[in-house]
Enzyme design. Structure first.
Site, short mmCIF file in Angstrom:
data_model
loop_
_atom_site.label_atom_id
_atom_site.label_comp_id
_atom_site.label_asym_id
_atom_site.label_seq_id
_atom_site.Cartn_x
_atom_site.Cartn_y
_atom_site.Cartn_z
N LYS A 186 13.43 -2.88 -42.46
CA LYS A 186 12.76 -1.84 -43.23
C LYS A 186 13.49 -0.52 -43.06
O LYS A 186 14.23 -0.31 -42.10
CB LYS A 186 11.30 -1.65 -42.78
CG LYS A 186 11.11 -1.30 -41.28
CD LYS A 186 11.15 0.17 -40.91
CE LYS A 186 10.80 0.42 -39.43
NZ LYS A 186 11.21 1.71 -38.91
N SER A 289 10.14 -5.99 -34.58
CA SER A 289 8.81 -6.05 -35.21
C SER A 289 8.82 -7.08 -36.34
O SER A 289 7.85 -7.83 -36.51
CB SER A 289 8.45 -4.68 -35.80
OG SER A 289 8.59 -3.68 -34.84
N ASP A 322 4.90 -1.17 -35.97
CA ASP A 322 5.66 -1.54 -37.16
C ASP A 322 5.41 -2.97 -37.63
O ASP A 322 5.90 -3.37 -38.69
CB ASP A 322 7.17 -1.40 -36.89
CG ASP A 322 7.66 0.02 -37.09
OD1 ASP A 322 6.93 0.83 -37.68
OD2 ASP A 322 8.79 0.31 -36.66
C1 LIG Z 1 9.28 5.02 -35.46
C2 LIG Z 1 8.69 3.85 -36.20
O1 LIG Z 1 9.60 2.78 -36.24
C3 LIG Z 1 8.43 4.25 -37.65
O2 LIG Z 1 8.20 3.16 -38.47
C4 LIG Z 1 7.40 3.39 -35.56
O3 LIG Z 1 6.46 4.45 -35.51
C5 LIG Z 1 7.60 2.78 -34.18
O4 LIG Z 1 6.96 1.57 -34.20
P1 LIG Z 1 7.17 0.48 -33.02
O5 LIG Z 1 8.56 0.50 -32.54
O6 LIG Z 1 6.58 -0.79 -33.52
O7 LIG Z 1 6.26 1.13 -31.91
P2 LIG Z 1 5.43 0.46 -30.74
O8 LIG Z 1 6.20 -0.68 -30.16
O9 LIG Z 1 4.03 0.21 -31.21
O10 LIG Z 1 5.40 1.68 -29.72
C6 LIG Z 1 6.46 2.06 -28.92
C7 LIG Z 1 6.10 3.40 -28.34
O11 LIG Z 1 6.26 4.42 -29.34
C8 LIG Z 1 5.24 5.37 -29.29
N1 LIG Z 1 4.54 5.42 -30.57
C9 LIG Z 1 4.71 4.44 -31.50
C10 LIG Z 1 4.09 4.52 -32.74
C11 LIG Z 1 3.29 5.65 -33.01
N2 LIG Z 1 2.68 5.79 -34.18
N3 LIG Z 1 3.13 6.60 -32.06
C12 LIG Z 1 3.74 6.52 -30.86
O12 LIG Z 1 3.60 7.40 -30.03
C13 LIG Z 1 4.33 4.97 -28.16
O13 LIG Z 1 4.74 5.70 -27.03
C14 LIG Z 1 4.66 3.52 -27.94
O14 LIG Z 1 4.49 3.16 -26.58
N1 LIG Z 2 13.25 -10.13 -31.14
C1 LIG Z 2 13.67 -8.89 -30.81
N2 LIG Z 2 14.62 -8.29 -31.54
C2 LIG Z 2 15.05 -7.04 -31.23
N3 LIG Z 2 14.59 -6.33 -30.20
C3 LIG Z 2 13.64 -6.86 -29.42
C4 LIG Z 2 13.15 -8.16 -29.70
N4 LIG Z 2 12.22 -8.43 -28.78
C5 LIG Z 2 12.15 -7.37 -27.97
N5 LIG Z 2 13.00 -6.40 -28.33
C6 LIG Z 2 13.15 -5.09 -27.65
O1 LIG Z 2 12.65 -4.07 -28.50
C7 LIG Z 2 13.56 -2.97 -28.58
C8 LIG Z 2 13.47 -2.30 -29.94
O2 LIG Z 2 13.81 -3.26 -30.86
P1 LIG Z 2 13.98 -3.05 -32.41
O3 LIG Z 2 15.27 -3.65 -32.80
O4 LIG Z 2 12.78 -3.53 -33.12
O5 LIG Z 2 14.08 -1.46 -32.51
P2 LIG Z 2 13.91 -0.52 -33.71
O6 LIG Z 2 14.57 -1.11 -34.90
O7 LIG Z 2 14.32 0.81 -33.26
O8 LIG Z 2 12.38 -0.57 -34.00
P3 LIG Z 2 11.47 0.48 -34.71
O9 LIG Z 2 12.02 0.77 -36.03
O10 LIG Z 2 10.22 -0.34 -34.75
O11 LIG Z 2 11.42 1.64 -33.79
C9 LIG Z 2 14.92 -3.57 -28.29
O12 LIG Z 2 15.80 -2.63 -27.73
C10 LIG Z 2 14.60 -4.72 -27.34
O13 LIG Z 2 14.64 -4.28 -26.00
#
Ligand SMILES: C[C@](O)(CO)[C@H](O)COP(=O)(O)OP(=O)(O)OC[C@H]1O[C@@H](n2ccc(N)nc2=O)[C@H](O)[C@@H]1O
Ligand SMILES: Nc1ncnc2c1ncn2[C@@H]1O[C@H](COP(=O)(O)OP(=O)(O)OP(=O)(O)O)[C@@H](O)[C@H]1O
Length: 480
Positions: A186, A289, A322
């Site tokens: 996404k 996610s 997400d």
């Molecule tokens: C930045 C984005 O990727 C935008 O789509 C999302 O808001 C992040 O989503 P995500 O990685 O699925 O987040 P989560 O795994 O639920 O949360 C990771 C950490 O990010 C912070 N978190 C996340 C989402 C949100 N709305 N507020 C937060 O403060 C929290 O500290 C949480 O412990």
């Molecule tokens: N199947 C998986 N694929 C990728 N990362 C994973 C997975 N399972 C756990 N993780 C952990 O989650 C962290 C964040 O992964 P991801 O690739 O989803 O980040 P991101 O794209 O920045 O996500 P977001 O956009 O939700 O913030 C990774 O650094 C890894 O430690």
């Protein structure tokens, strides 16, 4: 001579184009020669297909490509096509073409496709008779199913009177066989933080744009009730892997919920999981996610749980903010912590997605003192009019991550470059595929560029419909 078949890699594009040019020489003297030799593979289209995992290459003992097959999945809902299959002429008649064909058909079957189609010359030994030996039958090419392929033939100037169209039926994967599911990436087309909740999570507004490109999740049912991760991601132990956590959460939920019987006769309640990672980790493209959402949606089908989308989205929310958008599978306007979703129909656009190879930790960014957390609320119309495009994380990431700043600056030379999620990936919207690929082709070596198309409906939803259709058809024809 032994050979190995594996997924093609972008570094092999020149080699594969050269194989096609050599293979076409075999048609010299044939009435199709003029048109066949005039058309060569556009490298940017091949690169797109490789990025989507739709090309397999045969390698000799020296790991040199000697043949390849390219599957086309744009033909129709449950139909895959052979876009191209070529073997070096001096490597002919060694079973390489047959192995490539079987490989592509096996993948299509595992992905829920019901049929593989192709167009070929009727009178050439290594064309129609070869495919006939491998389960393809000539079909009525005047049927509506082939209108698109024939139109393409016409555009290419191929001799219609010498071409036949052939199909091979595929059956749904059996109980102990692998199934293949997409986990799309996404983009956040904008992202505004409007407040903070007592539990520390942030209230945000964003637009999630799903892409037609992402990871691939493979699932195979296990009889022993275990959830096993094969392969695994370096640095991510299986118990923390979001794909594993999703399967375990679903299993626990199904065992605890009344009215859901995971142990129902005939459906083994365990699973093997493999993930082909293409989405950069920590890139803000939601890779982990999306993997989790795909596991929830696919296992709901494979374990025959019949849980509703609302239940699956809520389970997803427990895994990460997400996850719900990927479960629901529609590009959407999002509020709350990202789980309150309003589907959006957005104009068709291509994106150049640039990976600066700098993972950005989401948690640290949400904790950054300099982050703007009290932005005024945006409206869908301010987004649609193009007024709202900012990402609240961008100034913070720019200041902390110079490589991401450099990627934004470079891409910004072609238009409006934006950060996705909490970064580090950045992107630019383009109105055409050609414009996007022209920019991507100039990507500096320090970064990696991917061209992807925005989609209103997730490829996961298409895959689910395909798998359901394939299973229904197999059940009614008494297969398996
Ligand atoms: C930045 C984005 O990727 C935008 O789509 C999302 O808001 C992040 O989503 P995500 O990685 O699925 O987040 P989560 O795994 O639920 O949360 C990771 C950490 O990010 C912070 N978190 C996340 C989402 C949100 N709305 N507020 C937060 O403060 C929290 O500290 C949480 O412990
Ligand atoms: N199947 C998986 N694929 C990728 N990362 C994973 C997975 N399972 C756990 N993780 C952990 O989650 C962290 C964040 O992964 P991801 O690739 O989803 O980040 P991101 O794209 O920045 O996500 P977001 O956009 O939700 O913030 C990774 O650094 C890894 O430690």
């Amino acid at each position: 001579m032994s050979f190995l078949i594996e997924r093609a890699d972008p570094s092999q594009i020149d080699a594969l184009c050269a194989i096609e040019r050599k293979a076409v020489q075999l048609f010299r003297g044939h009435p199709a020669w003029a048109s066949y030799s005039a058309i060569s593979i556009p490298p940017e289209l091949l690169q797109q297909a490789i990025g989507r995992g739709l090309v397999w290459v045969a390698l000799n003992e020296a790991a040199v490509p000697v043949g390849f097959v390219w599957l086309d999945t744009d033909a129709g809902d449950s139909v895959a096509g052979i876009a191209e299959i070529d073997v070096l002429p001096d490597h002919g008649q060694r079973g390489i073409g047959a192995a490539l064909l079987e490989h592509a058909c096996a993948w299509a079957g595992a992905a829920g496709y019901r049929r593989v189609d192709l167009g070929t010359l009727a009178d050439v030994r290594w064309n129609a008779p070869f495919y006939a030996k491998h389960g393809f039958a000539v079909v009525d090419k005047d049927g509506p199913a082939f209108a698109y392929a024939r139109e393409r033939d016409r555009e290419n100037g191929f001799p219609d009177h010498l071409r036949v169209f052939m199909s091979r039926p595929l059956s749904a994967p059996g109980r102990g066989e692998w199934t293949v599911w997409p986990a799309p990436a996404k983009l956040n087309l904008f992202l505004r933080i409007t407040g903070r909740r007592p539990d520390g999570y942030h209230e945000l507004q964003t637009v999630f744009r799903l892409l037609d490109w992402g990871d691939e999740v493979r699932l195979r049912l296990r009889d022993d009730g275990e959830v096993r991760r094969l392969g695994g991601i370096p640095g991510v132990p299986p118990p923390t892997d979001l794909a594993v956590r999703a399967a375990q959460l679903l299993q626990r939920h199904a065992r605890a919920a009344t009215g859901v019987n995971i142990e129902r006769a005939g459906v083994p309640p365990g699973v093997d999981i493999e993930v082909t990672k293409r989405i950069p980790m920590g890139g803000g493209l939601g890779g982990g996610s999306s993997d989790a959402a795909t596991v929830l949606v696919a296992l709901n089908q494979l374990w025959r749980l019949d849980l509703t989308e609302d239940v699956l989205a809520e389970l997803g929310r427990q895994l990460g903010a997400d996850v719900p958008v990927f479960v629901r599978g529609r590009s959407a306007w999002a509020e709350g912590i990202g789980e309150q979703l309003t589907p959006l129909s957005l104009p068709s656009r291509h994106y150049v997605v640039l990976d600066p190879h700098e993972p950005v930790p989401t948690v640290a960014l949400f904790q950054a003192p300099e982050l703007t957390r009290n932005a005024p609320r945006a409206t869908i119309s301010s987004f649609v009019s193009g007024e709202t495009t900012e990402n609240a994380f961008a100034p913070v990431v720019r200041a902390r991550h110079p490589r991401v700043a450099a990627a934004l600056d470079w891409l910004g030379g072609f238009g409006q470059a934006r950060l996705s999620g909490s970064g580090g990936c950045v992107f630019l919207e383009a109105k055409s595929f050609d414009r996007a690929t022209a920019i991507a082709a100039r990507c500096p070596v320090a970064f990696t560029a991917q061209v992807a198309m925005g989609v209103d409906v997730s490829p996961l939803r298409d895959a689910l419909a395909r798998h359901r259709g394939a299973e229904r058809a197999t059940r009614t024809t008494g297969g398996r």
